[in-house]
Design a protein around this motif. Structure first.
Motif: not given
Length: 158
Positions: A80-95
């Protein structure tokens, strides 16, 4: 006085090693902060990744310049990365083995999203309203696609 022709290479190596140590320390601090005890760090393509057995819940204070703090490989539970002000999903898990949540951010693209999600991919209330087709283009979700037409929420789930 002899010139050391290898000095620039040594300096470059030392700079890379120092940067890698910073990333390793950031990963360890994150894991302690979030009480994650079962994880593995490894190098791939010049980057240090981390696999986690269990769930990961990123907080707004963990985010660096609108992205996740370091690359994740596999997460066996939910991420979960909800409500984090992310502008990119860079570095998200691969799986992600269970569910991936990225709602309430400032996302305009799903680039960098997990390639595979076991159960559900939820992405609502971002700068752009994503469709189930948008999600399907970037991620293989293990179960059916559900779109809730009465809300800006798009969820792929079982």
């Amino acid at each position: 006085m002899e010139d050391n022709i290898f000095q620039p290479l040594e300096e470059y190596y030392n700079r890379l090693k120092s940067q890698d140590n910073e990333v390793e320390n950031a990963i360890k601090s994150f894991m302690v902060k979030h009480n994650i005890t079962t994880y593995k760090m490894y190098m791939k393509g010049g980057k240090r990744y981390v696999d986690v057995i269990g769930n990961v819940a990123v907080e707004r204070t963990d985010v660096v310049n609108g992205t996740l703090p370091f690359p994740f490989g596999k997460v066996s539970g939910s991420f979960s990365c909800n409500d984090c002000h992310l502008t990119s999903l860079e570095n998200s898990p691969i799986e992600v083995g269970d569910c991936f949540y990225c709602s309430g951010n400032k996302l305009e693209s799903l680039e960098g999203a997990p390639k595979k999600v076991g159960v559900k991919f939820e992405c609502a209330a971002n700068s752009k309203e994503f469709t189930s087709k948008d999600i399907a283009k970037v991620s293989k979700v293990g179960h059916k696609v559900k779109v809730f037409p009465l809300s800006p929420s798009v969820t792929m789930w079982n």
